[in-house]
Design a protein around this motif. Sequence first.
Motif, PDB file in Angstrom:
ATOM      1  N   PRO A  63     -22.300  29.231  -7.254  1.00 17.46           N
ATOM      2  CA  PRO A  63     -21.955  30.292  -8.209  1.00 17.46           C
ATOM      3  C   PRO A  63     -20.459  30.599  -8.139  1.00 17.46           C
ATOM      4  N   CYS A  64     -19.856  30.813  -9.291  1.00 21.82           N
ATOM      5  CA  CYS A  64     -18.426  31.145  -9.363  1.00 21.82           C
ATOM      6  C   CYS A  64     -18.200  32.089 -10.541  1.00 21.82           C
ATOM      7  N   ARG A  65     -16.955  32.401 -10.792  1.00 21.20           N
ATOM      8  CA  ARG A  65     -16.576  33.180 -11.978  1.00 21.20           C
ATOM      9  C   ARG A  65     -16.204  32.196 -13.074  1.00 21.20           C
ATOM     10  N   GLN A  66     -16.564  32.502 -14.290  1.00 24.89           N
ATOM     11  CA  GLN A  66     -16.238  31.628 -15.409  1.00 24.89           C
ATOM     12  C   GLN A  66     -14.724  31.411 -15.476  1.00 24.89           C
ATOM     13  N   GLY A  67     -14.329  30.168 -15.678  1.00 26.32           N
ATOM     14  CA  GLY A  67     -12.920  29.824 -15.767  1.00 26.32           C
ATOM     15  C   GLY A  67     -12.299  29.432 -14.444  1.00 26.32           C
ATOM     16  N   HIS A  68     -13.075  29.461 -13.348  1.00 27.55           N
ATOM     17  CA  HIS A  68     -12.574  29.050 -12.031  1.00 27.55           C
ATOM     18  C   HIS A  68     -13.120  27.664 -11.723  1.00 27.55           C
ATOM     19  N   LEU A  69     -12.263  26.679 -11.736  1.00 32.44           N
ATOM     20  CA  LEU A  69     -12.656  25.295 -11.552  1.00 32.44           C
ATOM     21  C   LEU A  69     -12.790  24.939 -10.077  1.00 32.44           C
ATOM     22  N   GLY A  70     -13.642  23.954  -9.801  1.00 35.31           N
ATOM     23  CA  GLY A  70     -13.831  23.463  -8.444  1.00 35.31           C
ATOM     24  C   GLY A  70     -12.828  22.359  -8.142  1.00 35.31           C
ATOM     25  N   HIS A  71     -12.217  22.438  -6.990  1.00 38.35           N
ATOM     26  CA  HIS A  71     -11.223  21.452  -6.587  1.00 38.35           C
ATOM     27  C   HIS A  71     -11.895  20.208  -6.026  1.00 38.35           C
ATOM     28  N   LEU A  72     -11.328  19.064  -6.333  1.00 38.05           N
ATOM     29  CA  LEU A  72     -11.799  17.801  -5.805  1.00 38.05           C
ATOM     30  C   LEU A  72     -11.452  17.725  -4.322  1.00 38.05           C
ATOM     31  N   ALA A  74     -12.357  19.480  -1.742  1.00 38.01           N
ATOM     32  CA  ALA A  74     -12.054  20.757  -1.090  1.00 38.01           C
ATOM     33  C   ALA A  74     -13.360  21.536  -0.912  1.00 38.01           C
ATOM     34  N   GLU A  75     -13.320  22.502  -0.007  1.00 38.51           N
ATOM     35  CA  GLU A  75     -14.508  23.322   0.225  1.00 38.51           C
ATOM     36  C   GLU A  75     -14.886  24.122  -1.007  1.00 38.51           C
ATOM     37  N   PHE A  76     -16.186  24.371  -1.142  1.00 37.78           N
ATOM     38  CA  PHE A  76     -16.656  25.272  -2.182  1.00 37.78           C
ATOM     39  C   PHE A  76     -16.257  26.689  -1.816  1.00 37.78           C
ATOM     40  N   ARG A  77     -16.002  27.492  -2.829  1.00 37.30           N
ATOM     41  CA  ARG A  77     -15.714  28.900  -2.642  1.00 37.30           C
ATOM     42  C   ARG A  77     -16.641  29.714  -3.561  1.00 37.30           C
ATOM     43  N   PRO A  78     -17.925  29.841  -3.151  1.00 35.26           N
ATOM     44  CA  PRO A  78     -18.859  30.598  -3.991  1.00 35.26           C
ATOM     45  C   PRO A  78     -18.398  32.036  -4.173  1.00 35.26           C
ATOM     46  N   ALA A  79     -18.597  32.556  -5.365  1.00 32.05           N
ATOM     47  CA  ALA A  79     -18.221  33.941  -5.688  1.00 32.05           C
ATOM     48  C   ALA A  79     -19.420  34.852  -5.443  1.00 32.05           C
ATOM     49  N   GLN A  80     -19.196  35.931  -4.699  1.00 34.65           N
ATOM     50  CA  GLN A  80     -20.261  36.888  -4.428  1.00 34.65           C
ATOM     51  C   GLN A  80     -20.751  37.551  -5.712  1.00 34.65           C
ATOM     52  N   ASN A  81     -19.857  37.766  -6.644  1.00 34.05           N
ATOM     53  CA  ASN A  81     -20.211  38.400  -7.920  1.00 34.05           C
ATOM     54  C   ASN A  81     -20.080  37.409  -9.068  1.00 34.05           C
ATOM     55  N   GLY A  82     -20.408  36.156  -8.805  1.00 32.60           N
ATOM     56  CA  GLY A  82     -20.264  35.114  -9.827  1.00 32.60           C
ATOM     57  C   GLY A  82     -21.175  35.323 -11.019  1.00 32.60           C
ATOM     58  N   ASN A  83     -20.736  34.815 -12.145  1.00 28.18           N
ATOM     59  CA  ASN A  83     -21.539  34.840 -13.357  1.00 28.18           C
ATOM     60  C   ASN A  83     -21.811  33.435 -13.887  1.00 28.18           C
ATOM     61  N   THR A  84     -21.291  32.426 -13.176  1.00 31.05           N
ATOM     62  CA  THR A  84     -21.322  31.057 -13.668  1.00 31.05           C
ATOM     63  C   THR A  84     -21.866  30.106 -12.607  1.00 31.05           C
ATOM     64  N   LEU A  85     -22.753  29.228 -13.026  1.00 23.04           N
ATOM     65  CA  LEU A  85     -23.244  28.158 -12.181  1.00 23.04           C
ATOM     66  C   LEU A  85     -22.297  26.977 -12.366  1.00 23.04           C
ATOM     67  N   TYR A  86     -21.542  26.652 -11.319  1.00 25.04           N
ATOM     68  CA  TYR A  86     -20.583  25.561 -11.402  1.00 25.04           C
ATOM     69  C   TYR A  86     -21.237  24.280 -10.884  1.00 25.04           C
TER      70      TYR A  86
END
Length: 168
Positions: A63-72, A74-86
Amino acid sequence: MTSTPYSLTLDDLPGLNDIQTHCYTAAMVESDTVMAGRLAIAADWSWGIRDDVGLCAYLLCYPCRQGHLGHLNAEFRPAQNGNTLYLHDLAIHPRARGRKLAQALVRHAQEQGRAAGLTHSALISVQNSQAFWAQLGYQVQSALDPAQSACLAAYPPPAHYMTRMLSA
């Protein structure tokens, strides 16, 4: 073989590596250390499918915030208040292609995302997969802030940020 996704564990690392080496260019293969960290950080969002040989398909999400891309690589950085399934990484071993396993994994992820209250899904389309993702309802989004544009540019081209709503 069953197309029912199961939660990945560290025991699946050899299979993850095998699938990556069969599916990605060398620049896209992510290390066992990074993959193990992702499984630890996002265990509830990492699924695979097995066939008679072993792991043949996987999907790593978080889970992340919309508009926050995942880095190749690199570690995942899940968002506690995410609105988007990345959807960071979906790969199907060549021996298992044509069985609709990608669709089964994405459908499972979307169901889990909706159940968790997420409203959107996003990904970076790589290796000319844009048409596949478009068939699943994803659309290219080009309006990114400079930091996210730089993240996207770090992927081998062509790479596109794509999103969709997670409606029922």
